[in-house]
Design an enzyme around this catalytic site. Structure first.
Site, PDB file in Angstrom:
ATOM      1  N   ASN A 163      50.538  50.835 -66.824  1.00  0.00           N
ATOM      2  CA  ASN A 163      51.014  49.632 -66.124  1.00  0.00           C
ATOM      3  C   ASN A 163      50.401  48.423 -66.827  1.00  0.00           C
ATOM      4  OD1 ASN A 163      51.630  47.588 -64.367  1.00  0.00           O
ATOM      5  ND2 ASN A 163      50.343  48.332 -62.683  1.00  0.00           N
ATOM      6  N   LYS A 196      50.861  45.330 -66.279  1.00  0.00           N
ATOM      7  CA  LYS A 196      50.670  44.147 -65.415  1.00  0.00           C
ATOM      8  C   LYS A 196      51.159  42.903 -66.163  1.00  0.00           C
ATOM      9  CE  LYS A 196      47.008  46.743 -63.230  1.00  0.00           C
ATOM     10  NZ  LYS A 196      45.761  46.772 -62.484  1.00  0.00           N
ATOM     11  N   HIS A 211      52.433  48.566 -55.771  1.00  0.00           N
ATOM     12  CA  HIS A 211      51.112  48.405 -56.381  1.00  0.00           C
ATOM     13  C   HIS A 211      50.228  47.529 -55.489  1.00  0.00           C
ATOM     14  CE1 HIS A 211      47.915  47.414 -59.130  1.00  0.00           C
ATOM     15  NE2 HIS A 211      48.258  48.479 -59.802  1.00  0.00           N
ATOM     16  N   GLU A 219      48.279  45.215 -56.127  1.00  0.00           N
ATOM     17  CA  GLU A 219      48.321  43.785 -56.441  1.00  0.00           C
ATOM     18  C   GLU A 219      49.551  43.129 -55.824  1.00  0.00           C
ATOM     19  OE1 GLU A 219      47.820  44.361 -60.639  1.00  0.00           O
ATOM     20  OE2 GLU A 219      45.808  45.118 -60.222  1.00  0.00           O
ATOM     21  N   GLU A 263      45.933  54.993 -55.889  1.00  0.00           N
ATOM     22  CA  GLU A 263      45.078  54.034 -56.580  1.00  0.00           C
ATOM     23  C   GLU A 263      44.127  53.385 -55.575  1.00  0.00           C
ATOM     24  OE1 GLU A 263      47.121  52.672 -60.497  1.00  0.00           O
ATOM     25  OE2 GLU A 263      47.722  51.332 -58.905  1.00  0.00           O
ATOM     26  N   GLY A 301      40.437  48.129 -61.989  1.00  0.00           N
ATOM     27  CA  GLY A 301      39.911  47.058 -62.836  1.00  0.00           C
ATOM     28  C   GLY A 301      38.436  46.764 -62.613  1.00  0.00           C
ATOM     29  N   SER A 329      40.552  52.526 -63.160  1.00  0.00           N
ATOM     30  CA  SER A 329      39.516  52.617 -64.193  1.00  0.00           C
ATOM     31  C   SER A 329      39.517  53.942 -64.961  1.00  0.00           C
ATOM     32  CB  SER A 329      38.129  52.336 -63.594  1.00  0.00           C
ATOM     33  OG  SER A 329      38.085  51.014 -63.088  1.00  0.00           O
TER      34      SER A 329
HETATM   35  P1  13P Z   1      42.833  49.888 -64.312  1.00  0.00           P
HETATM   36  O1  13P Z   1      43.124  51.132 -65.086  1.00  0.00           O
HETATM   37  O2  13P Z   1      42.716  48.659 -65.175  1.00  0.00           O
HETATM   38  O3  13P Z   1      41.706  50.047 -63.350  1.00  0.00           O
HETATM   39  O4  13P Z   1      44.145  49.600 -63.413  1.00  0.00           O
HETATM   40  C1  13P Z   1      44.688  50.624 -62.661  1.00  0.00           C
HETATM   41  C2  13P Z   1      45.993  50.170 -62.132  1.00  0.00           C
HETATM   42  O5  13P Z   1      46.051  49.282 -61.313  1.00  0.00           O
HETATM   43  C3  13P Z   1      47.212  50.802 -62.652  1.00  0.00           C
HETATM   44  O6  13P Z   1      48.319  50.462 -61.918  1.00  0.00           O
END
Ligand code: 13P
Length: 252
Positions: free
Chosen positions: A9, A11, A97, A99, A169, A175, A215
């Protein structure tokens, strides 16, 4: 047999030029890899979907969108519809997601609508969910995850579940550099599979791929991916670099 999946992803990262470069590097890096039951998916921003989709045509690299609107079309300035995604030969969309839930107010109810629109348009869905840190501290994480899945997906038929990929997740691991331990991931994934098994025929729970996200990096991927109910990963940061992304594919 359920598929193993490594999905990146991106983003809000990578321009058009950076996308071309990444795809060229990834194509070279995965050439000759024996993938068998493993899928590789990249999810670039909307502006780069068409390019990524064209450049990966006739390869094992698949492309997904990161979001879509619940309406088929209309006066929704700045939004993208399911048919627009399909028109650039993209067959998969990420929905739910954390976010999108946190910064754009997406609720379980709204996500149920998006899920229906995506399926009506024959798109496959990578459906994300996961608890925030307070939920875990309060030991509410199973309850929260159950509600997210029930409200957005449990109205679907068994047949519709063929188009669903689940992605657990935990928000506290996204992150942050803090990963769920392999045991925590396995515990939640087994819980999710059992939840689906209670609601549907066993075919559904046995065949649905459940990805872990938060992560994941080349250094910890093998241990997480080797858990029985972890069928791969949805990766953010480490998916932005073709070398790391290839290492994650090799880890699975
Ligand atoms: P990270 O791998 O940067 O922690 O992000 C995970 C994520 O949100 C994938 O959709």
């Amino acid at each position: 047999m359920r598929s193993k999946i490594v999905a990146g992803n991106w983003k809000m990262n990578k321009t058009y030029g950076e996308t071309k470069k990444f795809v060229n590097e990834l194509k070279d890096a995965v050439k000759g890899l024996k993938l068998k039951n493993t899928r590789m998916i990249i999810a670039p921003p909307f502006t780069n979907l068409q390019k990524a989709s064209k450049k990966t045509k006739d390869t094992r690299i698949e492309v997904a969108a990161q979001n879509m609107h619940q309406a088929e079309s209309g006066a929704y300035t700045g939004e993208i519809s399911a048919s627009m995604i399909k028109s650039v030969h993209v067959k998969t969309v990420i929905l739910g997601h954390s976010e999108r839930r946190e910064y754009f107010g997406e609720t379980n109810e709204l996500l149920a609508q998006k899920v229906d629109t995506a399926l009506k348009n024959d798109l496959e869905i990578i459906f994300c969910f996961g608890e925030v840190l307070e939920d875990r501290k309060d030991e509410n994480h199973f309850k929260v995850v159950e509600e997210q899945i029930r409200k957005a997906l449990f109205h679907l038929t068994s047949d519709q579940w063929k188009k669903i990929i689940l992605a657990y997740e935990p928000v506290w691991a996204i992150g942050t550099g803090e990963t769920a331990s392999p045991e925590q991931a396995q515990e939640m994934h087994a819980f999710i599979r059992e939840l689906v098994a209670e609601r549907y025929i066993s075919d559904v729970s046995e065949n649905v791929s459940i990805l872990y996200g938060g992560s994941v990096k080349p250094a910890n991927a093998k241990e997480i991916f080797s858990q029985e109910d972890v069928d791969g990963g949805l990766i953010g940061g480490a998916a932005l670099n073709a070398e790391d992304f290839t290492a994650l594919i090799k880890a699975i």
